[in-house]
Design an enzyme around this catalytic site. Sequence first.
Site, short mmCIF file in Angstrom:
data_model
loop_
_atom_site.label_atom_id
_atom_site.label_comp_id
_atom_site.label_asym_id
_atom_site.label_seq_id
_atom_site.Cartn_x
_atom_site.Cartn_y
_atom_site.Cartn_z
N PRO A 2 26.01 11.85 -47.30
CA PRO A 2 25.18 12.64 -46.38
C PRO A 2 23.87 13.04 -47.05
O PRO A 2 23.82 13.36 -48.22
CB PRO A 2 26.03 13.87 -46.08
N LYS A 34 32.62 15.41 -45.64
CA LYS A 34 32.40 14.56 -46.83
C LYS A 34 32.39 15.45 -48.07
O LYS A 34 31.98 16.61 -48.02
CB LYS A 34 31.07 13.82 -46.74
N ILE A 66 27.10 8.39 -43.24
CA ILE A 66 27.99 7.33 -42.78
C ILE A 66 28.99 7.96 -41.82
O ILE A 66 29.60 9.00 -42.12
CB ILE A 66 28.72 6.68 -43.97
#
Length: 115
Positions: A2, A34, A66
């Site tokens: 991120p 994340k 992602i």
Amino acid sequence: MPLLKLRTNVIIANEKIPQLMSECSQLLASETGKPERYVMVDIEGGRDMLFGGSAEPLAYVECKSIGLSSEQATSLSQSISQLLSNSIDVSADRIYIEFSNCPAELWGWNGSTFG
């Protein structure tokens, strides 16, 4: 993976930058699920910027990750706007946020990709 990139015309005092970066990093890790060890934050204050014909305090944020979902983007929009409003006094209606869901195979790290 991120990434939160903040550009603003607000001059952010040097002593406040580490705290703001930490808050952005923790927020992004929490909202995306994340690990924070993969989160990158880039903050640039005091930029020459104009929004709606006005140089009043404003911010442009790029938020990439992602697997970023539209639900996460909606939640992040609210969270990021609230954080910036509280920390650097930018009104939510003076903040643009660009969200990007990057395919794992197109995000490089450590000499390879996540794909």
